[in-house]
Scaffold this active site. Structure first.
Site, PDB file in Angstrom:
ATOM      1  N   LYS A  92      -7.747  15.249  -6.566  1.00 33.72           N
ATOM      2  CA  LYS A  92      -7.718  13.892  -6.010  1.00 33.72           C
ATOM      3  C   LYS A  92      -6.623  13.125  -6.728  1.00 33.72           C
ATOM      4  O   LYS A  92      -6.509  13.182  -7.962  1.00 33.72           O
ATOM      5  CB  LYS A  92      -9.088  13.235  -6.254  1.00 33.72           C
ATOM      6  CG  LYS A  92      -9.206  11.824  -5.770  1.00 33.72           C
ATOM      7  CD  LYS A  92      -9.965  11.754  -4.452  1.00 33.72           C
ATOM      8  CE  LYS A  92      -9.742  10.463  -3.714  1.00 33.72           C
ATOM      9  NZ  LYS A  92      -8.466  10.392  -2.966  1.00 33.72           N
ATOM     10  N   GLN A 113      -3.861  11.686 -14.165  1.00 33.75           N
ATOM     11  CA  GLN A 113      -4.966  11.615 -13.194  1.00 33.75           C
ATOM     12  C   GLN A 113      -6.134  12.518 -13.586  1.00 33.75           C
ATOM     13  O   GLN A 113      -7.294  12.197 -13.311  1.00 33.75           O
ATOM     14  CB  GLN A 113      -4.424  12.022 -11.811  1.00 33.75           C
ATOM     15  CG  GLN A 113      -5.285  11.611 -10.635  1.00 33.75           C
ATOM     16  CD  GLN A 113      -5.100  10.140 -10.248  1.00 33.75           C
ATOM     17  OE1 GLN A 113      -3.987   9.652 -10.238  1.00 33.75           O
ATOM     18  NE2 GLN A 113      -6.181   9.463  -9.923  1.00 33.75           N
ATOM     19  N   LYS A 116      -8.112  10.466 -16.116  1.00 30.50           N
ATOM     20  CA  LYS A 116      -8.631   9.256 -15.463  1.00 30.50           C
ATOM     21  C   LYS A 116      -9.833   9.617 -14.590  1.00 30.50           C
ATOM     22  O   LYS A 116     -10.877   8.979 -14.650  1.00 30.50           O
ATOM     23  CB  LYS A 116      -7.512   8.650 -14.595  1.00 30.50           C
ATOM     24  CG  LYS A 116      -7.925   7.393 -13.885  1.00 30.50           C
ATOM     25  CD  LYS A 116      -6.900   6.956 -12.857  1.00 30.50           C
ATOM     26  CE  LYS A 116      -5.510   6.831 -13.431  1.00 30.50           C
ATOM     27  NZ  LYS A 116      -4.605   6.067 -12.559  1.00 30.50           N
ATOM     28  N   LYS A 128      -1.410  14.761  -7.840  1.00 30.15           N
ATOM     29  CA  LYS A 128      -0.536  13.654  -7.417  1.00 30.15           C
ATOM     30  C   LYS A 128       0.524  14.230  -6.503  1.00 30.15           C
ATOM     31  O   LYS A 128       0.841  15.428  -6.580  1.00 30.15           O
ATOM     32  CB  LYS A 128       0.124  13.007  -8.643  1.00 30.15           C
ATOM     33  CG  LYS A 128       0.634  11.614  -8.383  1.00 30.15           C
ATOM     34  CD  LYS A 128      -0.473  10.566  -8.459  1.00 30.15           C
ATOM     35  CE  LYS A 128       0.026   9.208  -8.028  1.00 30.15           C
ATOM     36  NZ  LYS A 128      -0.973   8.153  -8.269  1.00 30.15           N
ATOM     37  N   GLY A 167      -3.271   6.585  -1.517  1.00 32.94           N
ATOM     38  CA  GLY A 167      -2.006   5.861  -1.619  1.00 32.94           C
ATOM     39  C   GLY A 167      -1.560   5.670  -3.063  1.00 32.94           C
ATOM     40  O   GLY A 167      -2.279   5.971  -4.004  1.00 32.94           O
ATOM     41  N   ASP A 168      -0.366   5.170  -3.209  1.00 35.20           N
ATOM     42  CA  ASP A 168       0.197   4.748  -4.502  1.00 35.20           C
ATOM     43  C   ASP A 168       1.396   3.872  -4.126  1.00 35.20           C
ATOM     44  O   ASP A 168       1.437   3.320  -3.018  1.00 35.20           O
ATOM     45  CB  ASP A 168       0.606   5.967  -5.341  1.00 35.20           C
ATOM     46  CG  ASP A 168       0.958   5.614  -6.787  1.00 35.20           C
ATOM     47  OD1 ASP A 168       0.038   5.363  -7.582  1.00 35.20           O
ATOM     48  OD2 ASP A 168       2.160   5.552  -7.136  1.00 35.20           O
ATOM     49  N   THR A 211      -8.470  -1.364  -7.339  1.00 31.45           N
ATOM     50  CA  THR A 211      -7.732  -1.129  -8.587  1.00 31.45           C
ATOM     51  C   THR A 211      -7.519  -2.445  -9.326  1.00 31.45           C
ATOM     52  O   THR A 211      -7.747  -2.540 -10.545  1.00 31.45           O
ATOM     53  CB  THR A 211      -6.386  -0.430  -8.309  1.00 31.45           C
ATOM     54  OG1 THR A 211      -6.636   0.718  -7.508  1.00 31.45           O
ATOM     55  CG2 THR A 211      -5.709  -0.017  -9.599  1.00 31.45           C
ATOM     56  N   ASN A 242      -0.141  -3.844  -4.235  1.00 30.19           N
ATOM     57  CA  ASN A 242      -1.597  -3.766  -4.101  1.00 30.19           C
ATOM     58  C   ASN A 242      -2.323  -4.110  -5.403  1.00 30.19           C
ATOM     59  O   ASN A 242      -3.239  -4.930  -5.416  1.00 30.19           O
ATOM     60  CB  ASN A 242      -1.958  -2.343  -3.625  1.00 30.19           C
ATOM     61  CG  ASN A 242      -3.445  -2.117  -3.609  1.00 30.19           C
ATOM     62  OD1 ASN A 242      -4.004  -1.588  -4.553  1.00 30.19           O
ATOM     63  ND2 ASN A 242      -4.100  -2.547  -2.551  1.00 30.19           N
TER      64      ASN A 242
HETATM   65  P1  NDP Z   1       2.851  -1.088  -4.501  1.00 26.34           P
HETATM   66  O1  NDP Z   1       3.869  -0.241  -3.861  1.00 26.34           O
HETATM   67  O2  NDP Z   1       1.837  -1.773  -3.668  1.00 26.34           O
HETATM   68  O3  NDP Z   1       3.537  -2.191  -5.433  1.00 26.34           O
HETATM   69  C1  NDP Z   1       4.388  -1.852  -6.476  1.00 26.34           C
HETATM   70  C2  NDP Z   1       4.958  -3.123  -7.050  1.00 26.34           C
HETATM   71  O4  NDP Z   1       5.718  -2.805  -8.206  1.00 26.34           O
HETATM   72  C3  NDP Z   1       5.914  -3.845  -6.111  1.00 26.34           C
HETATM   73  O5  NDP Z   1       5.850  -5.225  -6.370  1.00 26.34           O
HETATM   74  C4  NDP Z   1       7.277  -3.288  -6.508  1.00 26.34           C
HETATM   75  O6  NDP Z   1       8.374  -4.129  -6.195  1.00 26.34           O
HETATM   76  C5  NDP Z   1       7.097  -3.182  -8.003  1.00 26.34           C
HETATM   77  N1  NDP Z   1       7.964  -2.110  -8.531  1.00 26.34           N
HETATM   78  C6  NDP Z   1       7.963  -0.800  -8.208  1.00 26.34           C
HETATM   79  N2  NDP Z   1       8.919  -0.136  -8.866  1.00 26.34           N
HETATM   80  C7  NDP Z   1       9.526  -1.068  -9.624  1.00 26.34           C
HETATM   81  C8  NDP Z   1      10.594  -1.023 -10.543  1.00 26.34           C
HETATM   82  N3  NDP Z   1      11.229   0.135 -10.813  1.00 26.34           N
HETATM   83  N4  NDP Z   1      10.958  -2.182 -11.168  1.00 26.34           N
HETATM   84  C9  NDP Z   1      10.298  -3.347 -10.898  1.00 26.34           C
HETATM   85  N5  NDP Z   1       9.293  -3.445 -10.027  1.00 26.34           N
HETATM   86  C10 NDP Z   1       8.917  -2.343  -9.408  1.00 26.34           C
HETATM   87  O7  NDP Z   1       2.126  -0.134  -5.576  1.00 26.34           O
HETATM   88  P2  NDP Z   1       0.706  -0.309  -6.259  1.00 26.34           P
HETATM   89  O8  NDP Z   1       0.434  -1.738  -6.511  1.00 26.34           O
HETATM   90  O9  NDP Z   1      -0.263   0.490  -5.496  1.00 26.34           O
HETATM   91  O10 NDP Z   1       0.934   0.457  -7.650  1.00 26.34           O
HETATM   92  C11 NDP Z   1       1.407  -0.212  -8.824  1.00 26.34           C
HETATM   93  C12 NDP Z   1       1.107   0.655 -10.031  1.00 26.34           C
HETATM   94  O11 NDP Z   1      -0.318   0.880 -10.130  1.00 26.34           O
HETATM   95  C13 NDP Z   1       1.739   2.051 -10.032  1.00 26.34           C
HETATM   96  O12 NDP Z   1       2.016   2.439 -11.358  1.00 26.34           O
HETATM   97  C14 NDP Z   1       0.598   2.933  -9.495  1.00 26.34           C
HETATM   98  O13 NDP Z   1       0.746   4.273  -9.874  1.00 26.34           O
HETATM   99  C15 NDP Z   1      -0.588   2.284 -10.181  1.00 26.34           C
HETATM  100  N6  NDP Z   1      -1.888   2.542  -9.573  1.00 26.34           N
HETATM  101  C16 NDP Z   1      -2.120   2.207  -8.265  1.00 26.34           C
HETATM  102  C17 NDP Z   1      -3.381   2.432  -7.722  1.00 26.34           C
HETATM  103  C18 NDP Z   1      -3.724   1.998  -6.342  1.00 26.34           C
HETATM  104  O14 NDP Z   1      -4.908   2.092  -5.971  1.00 26.34           O
HETATM  105  N7  NDP Z   1      -2.811   1.490  -5.542  1.00 26.34           N
HETATM  106  C19 NDP Z   1      -4.443   3.112  -8.495  1.00 26.34           C
HETATM  107  C20 NDP Z   1      -4.116   3.324  -9.896  1.00 26.34           C
HETATM  108  C21 NDP Z   1      -2.871   3.069 -10.369  1.00 26.34           C
HETATM  109  P3  NDP Z   1       9.236  -3.856  -4.860  1.00 26.34           P
HETATM  110  O15 NDP Z   1       8.322  -4.215  -3.735  1.00 26.34           O
HETATM  111  O16 NDP Z   1      10.420  -4.750  -4.980  1.00 26.34           O
HETATM  112  O17 NDP Z   1       9.586  -2.402  -4.892  1.00 26.34           O
END
Ligand code: NDP
Length: 453
Positions: A92, A113, A116, A128, A167-168, A211, A242
């Site tokens: 997963k 993961q 976690k 992943k 998703g991620d 999350t 997200n």
């Molecule tokens: P999203 O794609 O929804 O959002 C990612 C955010 O981070 C966006 O605002 C994006 O900006 C910004 N971002 C991405 N890359 C960069 C970068 N190199 N520099 C600056 N800003 C950046 O992803 P999530 O919110 O789902 O995920 C965020 C983090 O949380 C990740 O590390 C993910 O692995 C982790 N995570 C997510 C889970 C989930 O359920 N969604 C679960 C557990 C962990 P822009 O839009 O401009 O690219």
């Protein structure tokens, strides 16, 4: 061979076998060194060669994804699925679509993961996947074409009792919909093979929020254990996807004030508090950059990425009580950590995966700041994904409140497990060690019981 020598041997082995996979090496180094108190206490792990086995994925699938864009050109991207460890349950873990994706990034995420998922207390293994496809600037039709092409290969390797992706970064409800539609078409079966699904077709209420909400619940548990609370605190949040959006929502719910958010172009500092409805409109509905927020609120400050300090990120220069890095890996550097400490920050709570660099983490651990590692603090997403799988298996849909109550309990249990394990190994409150040992022990014990596989 001492435990430390074995850890060093395994790290050399990773460098030899996985050259250039810097994020994977960084994640392995952090986990393996933090296991030393356990390894010194219990010889079974080295006797069974667990370290050597656990750093190698059970299976790595790399595939070509060819799809046709809106002007009729054939485009090609790389697709990945790393099925890391199935000792405690089916694989997963999420799918990430971002141009920075490579094998090292997917391996680091898959490795994290494993532990976690074990920490959630639920029967799920670690995996992943993703692609170096960049969804930015693509039409809806192109996103659909890409997702269909990606699933045309991935479907051979997944299944509801085998591997259940989610998703991620770059993969949210829309992409999960297109991926699920293609899986169903190819298999001819309706099964819960993905999580994060739409509410009309098997999704779980509160999965989207899980999350971010879980990250705030975790922070509250940690603060309570230190006779403190989140209520009344000023919080800096990075990201605006997200995780960040639902962290901000829950912070307001719990009486805190989130004063920042960021994206890959810049940072918003809104001293009176981020206006959540504007943020959702800009990011979830219009898919714009954060600069659009400044047009709606003239009392906020916007710091464009070109104005960031040399080694540090604008969002961490903002004075706050608690920092919630919720964007991406290695977004909080040593300089950022020093600045946060100087500004009076008491807790860094990782919403993203490995957002803190190795140097920053070492500094934080030596300082008096509290630190919640992502593999514990952001586990609410995968835990709720597992709740989605349970609902699919029993053909039920629970209410938002039911799922949220379960999420709250799971986050408290994860905190207790990490905290109690840190006490057991004489480093009370060091949740990096506590979370790593607790997650590892469950998986490693299962591997030992299942023999040399
Ligand atoms: P999203 O794609 O929804 O959002 C990612 C955010 O981070 C966006 O605002 C994006 O900006 C910004 N971002 C991405 N890359 C960069 C970068 N190199 N520099 C600056 N800003 C950046 O992803 P999530 O919110 O789902 O995920 C965020 C983090 O949380 C990740 O590390 C993910 O692995 C982790 N995570 C997510 C889970 C989930 O359920 N969604 C679960 C557990 C962990 P822009 O839009 O401009 O690219």
């Amino acid at each position: 061979m001492s435990s430390r020598e074995e850890v060093e041997r395994i790290l050399e082995y990773i460098q030899e076998c996985s050259p250039g996979q810097n994020e994977f090496y960084q994640a392995s180094e952090e986990v393996l060194f933090s296991l030393l108190p356990l390894l010194e206490n219990d010889s079974r792990y080295l006797n069974n060669n667990i370290l050597e086995r656990i750093v190698v994925p059970e299976r790595t699938i790399i595939f070509r994804v060819s799809w046709i864009n809106d002007t009729g050109e054939i485009k090609t991207n790389l697709g990945y699925r790393v099925q890391f460890n199935s000792a405690i349950g089916p694989y997963k873990g999420g799918l990430r679509f971002h141009p920075s994706v490579n094998l090292g990034i997917i391996k680091f995420l898959g490795f994290e993961q494993i532990f976690k998922n074990a920490l959630t207390g639920l029967p799920i293994g670690g995996a992943k996947g993703g692609s170096n496809f960049d969804p930015k600037g693509k039409s809806d039709n192109e996103i659909m074409k890409f997702c269909q092409a990606f699933m045309s290969e991935l479907y051979k390797h997944i299944g509801k009792n085998k591997d259940v992706p989610a998703g991620d970064i770059g993969v949210s409800a829309r992409e999960i919909g297109y991926l699920f539609g293609q899986y169903k078409r190819l298999r001819g079966e309706f099964e819960g093979v993905l999580t994060g699904k739409g509410l009309n077709w098997g999704g779980s209420k509160a999965r989207k929020e899980a999350t971010g909400y879980g990250s705030v619940y975790f922070a509250e548990n940690f603060l309570n254990a230190n006779n403190n609370t989140i209520k009344g605190k000023t919080c800096a949040v990075s990201g605006s996807g997200n995780v960040a959006i639902y962290t901000i929502e829950k912070l307001y719910d719990m009486g805190a004030t989130p004063i920042s958010c960021s994206d890959s172009r810049g940072t918003i500092y809104h001293k009176n508090g981020i206006v959540l409805s504007s943020l959702k409109e800009i990011k979830e509905v219009n898919h714009e950059t954060l600069e659009a927020y400044t047009l709606l609120h003239d009392d906020c400050e916007y710091i464009a990425i070109k104005d960031y300090p040399e080694d540090g990120h604008a969002v961490w220069q903002i004075p706050c009580d608690i920092a919630f890095p919720s964007a991406t890996q290695n977004e909080l550097t040593l300089n950022d950590a020093k600045q946060l400490l100087q500004n009076g920050c008491i807790l860094i709570n990782e919403g993203a995966n490995m957002p803190t660099t190795a140097e920053a983490l070492k500094f934080i651990q030596e300082s008096k700041m509290l630190f919640s590692p992502g593999k514990a603090a952001n586990a609410g997403g995968v835990a709720t994904s597992q709740l989605e799988m349970s609902q699919n298996a029993s053909m039920e849909q629970w209410s938002f409140e039911e799922v949220d109550i379960k999420l709250r309990t799971i986050m408290q249990d994860i905190f207790n497990t990490a905290y109690n394990t840190s006490k057991e190994f004489g480093c009370k409150g060091d949740l990096v060690t506590g979370a790593n040992i607790a997650g590892f022990r469950k998986v490693a014990d299962s591997m030992i019981e299942q023999g040399a596989i």
